[in-house]
Design an enzyme around this catalytic site. Structure first.
Site, PDB file in Angstrom:
ATOM      1  N   GLN B  32      23.711 -12.194  21.496  1.00  0.00           N
ATOM      2  CA  GLN B  32      22.771 -13.242  21.103  1.00  0.00           C
ATOM      3  C   GLN B  32      23.282 -13.944  19.840  1.00  0.00           C
ATOM      4  OE1 GLN B  32      19.290 -10.750  20.959  1.00  0.00           O
ATOM      5  NE2 GLN B  32      20.357  -9.216  19.746  1.00  0.00           N
ATOM      6  N   HIS B  63       5.232  -4.347  12.194  1.00  0.00           N
ATOM      7  CA  HIS B  63       5.783  -2.985  12.162  1.00  0.00           C
ATOM      8  C   HIS B  63       4.692  -1.924  12.042  1.00  0.00           C
ATOM      9  CE1 HIS B  63       9.570  -5.248  10.869  1.00  0.00           C
ATOM     10  NE2 HIS B  63       9.680  -4.910  12.129  1.00  0.00           N
ATOM     11  N   ASP B 107      19.245   0.252  19.917  1.00  0.00           N
ATOM     12  CA  ASP B 107      19.298  -1.217  19.962  1.00  0.00           C
ATOM     13  C   ASP B 107      20.620  -1.624  20.593  1.00  0.00           C
ATOM     14  OD1 ASP B 107      17.746  -3.686  18.124  1.00  0.00           O
ATOM     15  OD2 ASP B 107      19.629  -4.091  19.167  1.00  0.00           O
ATOM     16  N   ASP B 138      22.208   0.425  25.410  1.00  0.00           N
ATOM     17  CA  ASP B 138      21.268  -0.240  26.299  1.00  0.00           C
ATOM     18  C   ASP B 138      20.001   0.611  26.413  1.00  0.00           C
ATOM     19  OD1 ASP B 138      19.814  -1.167  28.465  1.00  0.00           O
ATOM     20  OD2 ASP B 138      21.590  -1.715  29.621  1.00  0.00           O
ATOM     21  N   GLY B 139      18.900   0.095  25.886  1.00  0.00           N
ATOM     22  CA  GLY B 139      17.638   0.829  25.913  1.00  0.00           C
ATOM     23  C   GLY B 139      17.178   1.136  27.331  1.00  0.00           C
ATOM     24  N   ASP B 156      10.280  -2.479  20.989  1.00  0.00           N
ATOM     25  CA  ASP B 156      10.285  -3.541  19.989  1.00  0.00           C
ATOM     26  C   ASP B 156      11.369  -4.530  20.381  1.00  0.00           C
ATOM     27  OD1 ASP B 156      10.364  -5.153  17.772  1.00  0.00           O
ATOM     28  OD2 ASP B 156      11.032  -3.596  16.395  1.00  0.00           O
ATOM     29  N   THR B 158      12.859  -8.465  21.917  1.00  0.00           N
ATOM     30  CA  THR B 158      12.693  -9.912  21.846  1.00  0.00           C
ATOM     31  C   THR B 158      11.850 -10.345  23.044  1.00  0.00           C
ATOM     32  OG1 THR B 158      14.725 -10.181  23.109  1.00  0.00           O
ATOM     33  CG2 THR B 158      14.925 -10.236  20.710  1.00  0.00           C
TER      34      THR B 158
END
Lengths: 276, 276
Positions: B32, B63, B107, B138-139, B156, B158
């Site tokens: 990104q 948060h 992340d 990779d989550g 959490d 995007t």
């Protein structure tokens, strides 16, 4: 094709920007700069002195939350005064309460009323209702000349700049207390806690000196700074958190619910910290 | 002197605009476009693909609300997984709970972690804590390879564009259910009801098929679209609205309170109408 965007600086360093379909009307009135703009995202919008007053898409939040919290708190709200609010949105919500016999609107700027009727008919449409008395005049003076008259007073003003500056003073709150009946309630919009925390703290402190029950509640309004708007309620007798379930009756709303009537008083910690 | 403003289009026709002090870092990562910008109003800010991820001024809302609602709902949250959240803000809040023995962060973009540590130290400062295991990966895959392991999983991410698109699918929620213990809880950010109502409705429907207790709650985040953010919570056993007063212990917060833990589930009518 070129694009036109309307940008409102909500603070010196932050703003929102809206794609414009069409500018419907602009005018320097005797009191402020009035703009009616048709936007892609929020529909028709009213701006005064470059600040968003209302939009077709999100107006229901502000108007419902100003009106229904005090009106359901009062057991029998018959005589209502709206100071400012020339777009008519608060009046529309007030009239949803069958107890209301009379609703007086006092806005200093007749042009706001005139152009709201023309370009915001869904908001202003109830200003012709026989229960409504529309006065073009100074709300501060109207309050000063009233005594023991109203059940609920709603202050739907602009920010404390320009013609609304008197509406954020201790003298005004004292006048409101006098204009209200002995069990009256008033509510005023008091901006947002992110950019104007001092205003909220000051108004709460001033109102507390006059009204035994003073509280703050919030609502989410996307076109207003920070999206988190506050309302200060001052009440002589009735506690908005002690409304019985039987008091609520069904009215058509898009934001307000009887559960939210109580939840909207539960504040984020940094906001309740302002009230200490 | 000329002024530099950063404008994020939150929809095709609406945006926010921020006065820039200084551009700290920009980089096209493998996943990104990353920007760290110092702004006048909100301090240091992280943008990914042109969208606000977090700001020093309002980061505490997101948060705290991601972390504390599920963590106070679970009676003994020991093993926590955060998917995304490379800025470290959710981890910081997770570590305020003394029961937590291990918190894993996965992340996909190591650059987010790296530049958050550099430019957002108040947010990322706890990523070095011995209880924290930071993985760059990779989550979605991490979840798929986990079974009966976590007490609480927090997503959490995007928006569902770019690398996060897999994180808004039924298959992902099924994987989360498998990765959780038999009394596990998960929470995901699910955008806002003004501009993305369909997303909220879809996620809630999908999660309801898998988790017996599925609810939506909200928080006010000024730099996120509309200022009203939603979170979807899915729980196998514990109801966030049935947490006993004894479960709460004092932690330092600026937004979350135990009263707000329940009030944040009381939705405006147009939002609860999305969930029917």
């Amino acid at each position: 094709m070129s694009e036109l965007w309307y940008t409102e600086k909500q603070t010196k360093n932050f703003g929102i920007t809206l794609k414009v379909k069409e500018t419907l009307h602009t005018e320097k009135t005797d009191f402020q700069y009035l703009e009616m703009i048709d936007t892609e995202e929020f529909g028709h919008m009213l701006f005064l002195d470059g600040m968003v007053m209302t939009s077709e898409k999100d107006e229901f939040v502000y108007h419902e939350m100003v009106a229904h919290v005090p009106l359901f708190t009062h057991p029998n709200p018959e005589n209502i005064l709206v100071v400012g609010g020339g777009d008519g949105g608060v009046i529309r919500e007030v009239l949803k309460h069958p107890q209301v016999k009379k609703a007086t609107l006092v806005d200093i700027d007749g042009k706001v009323i005139e152009y709201s009727k023309k370009y915001l008919p869904e908001i202003a449409g109830k200003l012709e209702d026989p229960r409504v008395d529309v006065k073009v005049g100074d709300g501060f003076m109207h309050i000063a000349q009233s005594e023991d008259e109203y059940d609920v007073i709603m202050v739907d003003s602009t920010e404390p700049v320009g013609p609304a500056v008197n509406l954020f003073t201790k003298g005004f709150y004292a006048g409101i207390a006098k204009a209200l009946k002995e069990d009256g309630i008033f509510v005023a919009q008091t901006d947002n806690p992110w950019f104007t925390p001092d205003l909220i703290a000051t108004v709460q402190r001033d109102v507390k000196e006059i009204f035994p029950i003073t509280k703050l509640y919030t609502a989410n309004i996307p076109t207003y700074p920070s999206g988190l708007w506050t309302f200060t309620i001052g009440s002589k007798k009735y506690d908005p958190l002690k409304v019985s379930d039987e008091r609520f009756h069904n009215i058509e709303t898009k934001y307000y619910t009887k559960e939210l009537h109580k939840a909207c008083f539960v504040l984020p910690k940094f906001v309740s910290d302002l009230l200490v």
